[in-house]
Write a protein that holds these residues in place. Structure first.
Motif, PDB file in Angstrom:
ATOM      1  N   SER A 113      -5.697  -2.330  -0.650  1.00 48.89           N
ATOM      2  CA  SER A 113      -4.919  -2.761  -1.817  1.00 48.89           C
ATOM      3  C   SER A 113      -5.814  -3.156  -2.985  1.00 48.89           C
ATOM      4  O   SER A 113      -5.446  -2.959  -4.147  1.00 48.89           O
ATOM      5  CB  SER A 113      -3.996  -3.930  -1.453  1.00 48.89           C
TER       6      SER A 113
ATOM      7  N   LEU B 199      -0.032   5.037  -0.218  1.00 49.20           N
ATOM      8  CA  LEU B 199      -0.451   5.838   0.925  1.00 49.20           C
ATOM      9  C   LEU B 199       0.768   6.438   1.614  1.00 49.20           C
ATOM     10  O   LEU B 199       1.839   5.815   1.639  1.00 49.20           O
ATOM     11  CB  LEU B 199      -1.208   4.971   1.937  1.00 49.20           C
TER      12      LEU B 199
ATOM     13  N   ARG C 297      -0.052   4.678   6.516  1.00 51.16           N
ATOM     14  CA  ARG C 297       0.148   3.223   6.418  1.00 51.16           C
ATOM     15  C   ARG C 297       0.378   2.605   7.784  1.00 51.16           C
ATOM     16  O   ARG C 297      -0.028   1.470   8.041  1.00 51.16           O
ATOM     17  CB  ARG C 297       1.351   2.903   5.523  1.00 51.16           C
TER      18      ARG C 297
ATOM     19  N   VAL D 289       0.849  -1.194   0.000  1.00 55.14           N
ATOM     20  CA  VAL D 289       0.000   0.000   0.000  1.00 55.14           C
ATOM     21  C   VAL D 289       0.886   1.245   0.000  1.00 55.14           C
ATOM     22  O   VAL D 289       0.621   2.227   0.693  1.00 55.14           O
ATOM     23  CB  VAL D 289      -0.977   0.006   1.204  1.00 55.14           C
ATOM     24  N   SER D 290       1.958   1.192  -0.792  1.00 58.58           N
ATOM     25  CA  SER D 290       2.914   2.301  -0.847  1.00 58.58           C
ATOM     26  C   SER D 290       2.311   3.552  -1.478  1.00 58.58           C
ATOM     27  O   SER D 290       2.938   4.618  -1.441  1.00 58.58           O
ATOM     28  CB  SER D 290       4.166   1.887  -1.625  1.00 58.58           C
TER      29      SER D 290
ATOM     30  N   ARG E 146      -5.073  -3.115   5.176  1.00 59.66           N
ATOM     31  CA  ARG E 146      -4.186  -3.049   4.017  1.00 59.66           C
ATOM     32  C   ARG E 146      -4.739  -3.884   2.852  1.00 59.66           C
ATOM     33  O   ARG E 146      -4.659  -3.475   1.689  1.00 59.66           O
ATOM     34  CB  ARG E 146      -2.783  -3.538   4.385  1.00 59.66           C
TER      35      ARG E 146
END
Length: 241
Positions: free
Chosen positions: A63, A46, A51, A43-44, A59
């Motif tokens: 995702s 965010l 996060r 979930v990069s 997550r």
């Protein structure tokens, strides 16, 4: 018999080791439980501060849901989870048993609608959102909620169903989550799919995989029908020609 019609415009799914369409197509042909059960989704997209607050359940929901919501404003969300944040609630109960002080943050993030609250904050989304825990046929109850939103004029509805693998202490009572997973469906009005409900005392054989994943196998395969029974209710998903 009750019938609703809809289109599945897009879908996404995540489980440990299963992320791409190719991954899921291979799994649908030969389903097995993933071995890397400690994995967590990426979930990069965010910010790091946001996060940090997300459990794996959240997550997983983000995702699959975030890419489906990309570019869409005023998108209602129906979030479904039978068991919810069992790891968080187990930690809270363990702290209580050990006479430890409780974390207000842990508690606030353990409630069933915490995911949709975080979703609303992080996306700045103010559309209608619903969190459901409807036992063994929660997916279908979520579909009824989504169909109602579509009939009220929503151009699309995001449906997310996700389950976290519960702590070992719950294993005697929770046997329907062989591994963590999330499925997201972007639903629109149409007639590509039909969901019908009938009351049938004749029980269907119990399936080995969670129903949302059996539906995914139907979606990606050649089958036109998927059935799911819970108590005296039999749900039939039909792909129209």
């Amino acid at each position: 018999m009750s019938v609703i019609n809809f289109n599945i415009a897009q879908w996404r799914a995540w489980a440990p080791g299963l992320e791409s369409v190719d991954d899921w197509q291979a799994w649908c042909r030969q389903p097995v439980a993933p071995t890397c059960s400690d994995a967590a989704p990426d979930v990069s997209f965010l910010p790091a501060m946001q996060r940090r607050r997300l459990s794996r359940l959240a997550r997983m929901a983000f995702s699959v849901g975030w890419p489906l919501a990309d570019g869409r404003q005023d998108l209602p969300l129906v979030f479904i989870s039978r068991h919810g944040e069992t790891p968080r609630t187990f930690e809270i109960l363990s702290d209580l048993a050990a006479d430890q002080p409780l974390s207000p943050t842990q508690f606030s993030l353990s409630v069933h609608n915490a995911v949709i609250g975080l979703w609303s904050i992080m996306r700045g989304e103010t559309s209608e959102m619903t969190a459901l825990a409807a036992a063994g046929d929660g997916l279908e109850h979520g579909m009824l909620e989504a169909a109602a939103l579509l009939s009220e004029g929503a151009p699309a509805v995001l449906l997310v169903v996700t389950e976290e693998q519960p702590p070992q202490a719950y294993s005697a009572w929770i046997d329907d989550v062989p591994f963590p997973y999330a499925v997201g469906l972007l639903l629109t009005a149409g007639n590509d799919w039909q969901l019908s409900l009938s009351n049938n005392p004749q029980q269907l054989p119990k399936t080995h995989w969670p129903h949302a994943l059996n539906l995914l196998r139907t979606l990606l395969g050649q089958q036109s029908t998927c059935q799911h029974a819970w108590k005296n209710r039999v749900w039939t998903w039909q792909r129209n020609p």
